[in-house]
Scaffold this motif. Sequence first.
Motif, PDB file in Angstrom:
ATOM      1  N   GLU A 166       0.358   0.851   6.779  1.00 38.93           N
ATOM      2  CA  GLU A 166       1.717   0.091   6.822  1.00 38.93           C
ATOM      3  C   GLU A 166       2.342   0.175   6.435  1.00 38.93           C
ATOM      4  OE1 GLU A 166      -0.811  -2.399   8.898  1.00 38.93           O
ATOM      5  OE2 GLU A 166       0.485  -4.578   7.791  1.00 38.93           O
ATOM      6  N   ARG A 167       4.144  -0.108   6.113  1.00 33.94           N
ATOM      7  CA  ARG A 167       4.939  -0.764   4.902  1.00 33.94           C
ATOM      8  C   ARG A 167       5.639  -1.929   5.377  1.00 33.94           C
ATOM      9  NH1 ARG A 167       9.654   2.283   3.337  1.00 33.94           N
ATOM     10  NH2 ARG A 167      10.085   0.112   2.803  1.00 33.94           N
ATOM     11  N   ASP A 168       5.649  -2.705   3.987  1.00 34.52           N
ATOM     12  CA  ASP A 168       6.936  -3.100   4.980  1.00 34.52           C
ATOM     13  C   ASP A 168       8.336  -2.950   3.486  1.00 34.52           C
ATOM     14  OD1 ASP A 168       6.517  -4.637   2.111  1.00 34.52           O
ATOM     15  OD2 ASP A 168       4.788  -5.587   2.680  1.00 34.52           O
ATOM     16  N   GLU A 169       9.090  -4.164   3.361  1.00 30.57           N
ATOM     17  CA  GLU A 169      10.377  -3.499   2.958  1.00 30.57           C
ATOM     18  C   GLU A 169       9.813  -2.670   1.122  1.00 30.57           C
ATOM     19  OE1 GLU A 169      13.466  -5.528   3.325  1.00 30.57           O
ATOM     20  OE2 GLU A 169      12.988  -6.217   4.977  1.00 30.57           O
ATOM     21  N   TYR A 170       8.643  -3.620   0.259  1.00 30.39           N
ATOM     22  CA  TYR A 170       8.478  -3.086  -0.661  1.00 30.39           C
ATOM     23  C   TYR A 170       7.233  -2.092  -0.874  1.00 30.39           C
ATOM     24  CZ  TYR A 170      12.089  -6.613  -2.988  1.00 30.39           C
ATOM     25  OH  TYR A 170      13.173  -7.105  -3.127  1.00 30.39           O
ATOM     26  N   PHE A 171       6.128  -2.506   0.140  1.00 33.33           N
ATOM     27  CA  PHE A 171       4.709  -2.513  -0.351  1.00 33.33           C
ATOM     28  C   PHE A 171       4.262  -1.413   0.892  1.00 33.33           C
ATOM     29  CE2 PHE A 171       5.438  -6.558  -2.600  1.00 33.33           C
ATOM     30  CZ  PHE A 171       5.222  -5.772  -3.914  1.00 33.33           C
ATOM     31  N   ALA A 172       3.656  -0.118   0.666  1.00 35.18           N
ATOM     32  CA  ALA A 172       2.382   0.439   1.393  1.00 35.18           C
ATOM     33  C   ALA A 172       0.846  -0.573   1.341  1.00 35.18           C
ATOM     34  CB  ALA A 172       2.157   1.531   0.599  1.00 35.18           C
ATOM     35  N   ARG A 173       0.528  -0.646   2.386  1.00 30.53           N
ATOM     36  CA  ARG A 173      -0.795  -1.779   2.941  1.00 30.53           C
ATOM     37  C   ARG A 173      -1.742  -0.153   3.797  1.00 30.53           C
ATOM     38  NH1 ARG A 173      -0.386  -6.914   1.530  1.00 30.53           N
ATOM     39  NH2 ARG A 173       1.412  -6.619   1.834  1.00 30.53           N
ATOM     40  N   ILE A 174      -2.565  -0.183   2.713  1.00 31.85           N
ATOM     41  CA  ILE A 174      -4.017   0.852   3.523  1.00 31.85           C
ATOM     42  C   ILE A 174      -4.991  -0.130   3.248  1.00 31.85           C
ATOM     43  CG2 ILE A 174      -4.761   3.107   2.917  1.00 31.85           C
ATOM     44  CD1 ILE A 174      -2.030   2.191   0.244  1.00 31.85           C
ATOM     45  N   LYS A 175      -5.276  -0.192   4.652  1.00 33.32           N
ATOM     46  CA  LYS A 175      -6.790  -1.042   5.098  1.00 33.32           C
ATOM     47  C   LYS A 175      -8.012  -0.035   5.460  1.00 33.32           C
ATOM     48  CE  LYS A 175      -3.597  -4.365   6.631  1.00 33.32           C
ATOM     49  NZ  LYS A 175      -3.166  -5.722   7.662  1.00 33.32           N
ATOM     50  N   CYS A 176      -8.909  -0.832   5.535  1.00 34.41           N
ATOM     51  CA  CYS A 176     -10.021   0.134   5.562  1.00 34.41           C
ATOM     52  C   CYS A 176     -11.737  -0.686   5.462  1.00 34.41           C
ATOM     53  CB  CYS A 176     -10.799   1.978   4.377  1.00 34.41           C
ATOM     54  SG  CYS A 176     -11.140   0.831   3.213  1.00 34.41           S
ATOM     55  N   PRO A 177     -12.176  -0.246   6.420  1.00 41.72           N
ATOM     56  CA  PRO A 177     -13.069  -1.206   6.420  1.00 41.72           C
ATOM     57  C   PRO A 177     -14.018  -2.038   5.343  1.00 41.72           C
ATOM     58  CG  PRO A 177     -14.493   0.679   7.255  1.00 41.72           C
ATOM     59  CD  PRO A 177     -13.265   0.700   6.488  1.00 41.72           C
ATOM     60  N   THR A 178     -13.191  -1.762   4.181  1.00 39.99           N
ATOM     61  CA  THR A 178     -14.114  -2.874   2.934  1.00 39.99           C
ATOM     62  C   THR A 178     -12.437  -3.161   1.934  1.00 39.99           C
ATOM     63  OG1 THR A 178     -13.821  -0.019   1.312  1.00 39.99           O
ATOM     64  CG2 THR A 178     -16.479  -0.738   2.396  1.00 39.99           C
ATOM     65  N   GLY A 179     -11.607  -3.031   2.799  1.00 42.80           N
ATOM     66  CA  GLY A 179     -10.195  -3.891   1.688  1.00 42.80           C
ATOM     67  C   GLY A 179      -9.773  -3.236   2.108  1.00 42.80           C
ATOM     68  N   THR A 180      -8.210  -4.538   1.812  1.00 47.29           N
ATOM     69  CA  THR A 180      -7.029  -3.690   1.934  1.00 47.29           C
ATOM     70  C   THR A 180      -6.368  -3.738  -0.039  1.00 47.29           C
ATOM     71  OG1 THR A 180      -6.765  -5.085   3.461  1.00 47.29           O
ATOM     72  CG2 THR A 180      -4.676  -4.713   2.272  1.00 47.29           C
ATOM     73  N   HIS A 181      -5.736  -2.412   0.063  1.00 48.98           N
ATOM     74  CA  HIS A 181      -4.736  -1.374  -1.042  1.00 48.98           C
ATOM     75  C   HIS A 181      -3.616  -2.273  -0.780  1.00 48.98           C
ATOM     76  CE1 HIS A 181      -5.093  -0.341  -4.677  1.00 48.98           C
ATOM     77  NE2 HIS A 181      -3.906   0.311  -4.935  1.00 48.98           N
ATOM     78  N   VAL A 182      -2.936  -2.603  -2.318  1.00 48.22           N
ATOM     79  CA  VAL A 182      -1.579  -2.972  -1.667  1.00 48.22           C
ATOM     80  C   VAL A 182      -0.746  -1.953  -3.646  1.00 48.22           C
ATOM     81  CG1 VAL A 182       0.789  -4.109  -1.828  1.00 48.22           C
ATOM     82  CG2 VAL A 182      -1.806  -4.519  -1.066  1.00 48.22           C
ATOM     83  N   VAL A 183       0.748  -1.342  -2.589  1.00 47.29           N
ATOM     84  CA  VAL A 183       1.034  -0.008  -3.061  1.00 47.29           C
ATOM     85  C   VAL A 183       2.362   0.055  -3.561  1.00 47.29           C
ATOM     86  CG1 VAL A 183       0.848   2.487  -4.081  1.00 47.29           C
ATOM     87  CG2 VAL A 183      -1.015   1.293  -3.132  1.00 47.29           C
ATOM     88  N   ASP A 184       3.031  -0.607  -4.601  1.00 50.93           N
ATOM     89  CA  ASP A 184       4.456  -0.094  -4.312  1.00 50.93           C
ATOM     90  C   ASP A 184       4.835   0.897  -3.470  1.00 50.93           C
ATOM     91  OD1 ASP A 184       7.353  -0.700  -5.795  1.00 50.93           O
ATOM     92  OD2 ASP A 184       6.996   1.205  -6.300  1.00 50.93           O
ATOM     93  N   ILE A 185       6.022   0.791  -2.381  1.00 51.09           N
ATOM     94  CA  ILE A 185       5.839   2.162  -1.531  1.00 51.09           C
ATOM     95  C   ILE A 185       6.956   3.497  -1.808  1.00 51.09           C
ATOM     96  CG2 ILE A 185       8.521   0.486  -1.354  1.00 51.09           C
ATOM     97  CD1 ILE A 185       5.846   2.729   1.335  1.00 51.09           C
TER      98      ILE A 185
END
Length: 330
Positions: free
Chosen positions: A32-51
């Motif tokens: 999923e993305r918001d105005e600044y970041f992509a957010r990648i989720k999997c069973p062990t965690g969430t990773h946030v990246v500059d879009i």
Amino acid sequence: MSTTINNNAHTETSPDPDNGYRKYSIGRFDFERDEYFARIKCPTGTHVVDIENFLRSMMRDVAWGFFYGWVNFDEVIGTVNHYGSVDLYMGTYNNAYREAGTNYEERFDSQNLLACFKSILKDWTNEGFDPFAAPLETGTARGPKNGNNDAAVDFQRELADRFVTLPGDSEMRTNERGFPVNRQFSDVDQEEPEVHPEPGFEGEIASFNLFKYLSRSPVTWNPSIVSIVKNSAYCPTSEEHILPIDHGNDRVEWFIQLSDEISWRVGDKDSGAPRAVVTMKAGDVSCMPADIRHKGFSPKRSMLLVWENLTPGLELRYSSGELPPVPAEF
Ligand SMILES: [Fe+2]
């Protein structure tokens, strides 16, 4: 690592009422993305990246069909190409994640993951942002959903079938693409070479101005293929700013710096631990070993020739240890 292939296609939501972007799922990964970041989720965690970094990396992974070996979007997430199937991972090639047991990966049918990535790229790329362009030559990907830029995300790299300009090569013609000379290559000679083949060899001898071709490349960090001799491919490209991905090689790869300068940050392929910084100036030649990852930094637009060995199965001969990770031992 499990080698079971997940053959399920991705799913996507309708546009989010707040920001206009869709959310995507494939296997147990959610994007999923918001105005600044992509957010990648999997069973062990969430990773946030500059879009913008995320879209630039995604653009290369899609355009190159997952490329050779590892496409690390950053030090945590990325893909490994198994040529027919592909692993999507979080932390699998990062020592801290592995030691904490929070790495996670799944293997997908290549076409399904590619379709998912293409959909994300199209939906999340706004009008005015070209993920192939240098940052000084494009607008921003930030903010709420604002149109799209399919012309940019559908850009195809050029693949010659023979040497460029020989009968039967690709549609690539240095004269006919119509791209202007890049602002930083205004000094590049635009003359085409003269060719005078002996009678009977007209269809076998050809020549073109590679510097002219590269001076007009509208994209960065996107190798075209201008010649194929058996499994040997010459893949020149123009570079500016930062290679969005950290490429993990599954074979050795030669670089010939044709103009200007690129600094390469080289790390261990499995852990990411730093191994070297290689600064290449015009005329320098280097060989990237088969056991590293590398990320390039080009302070102004430069020309790079990447020489690839496309021999099928080569990745298995390196990964099994049959071949040493370097082309020569001294
Ligand atoms: Fe590479």
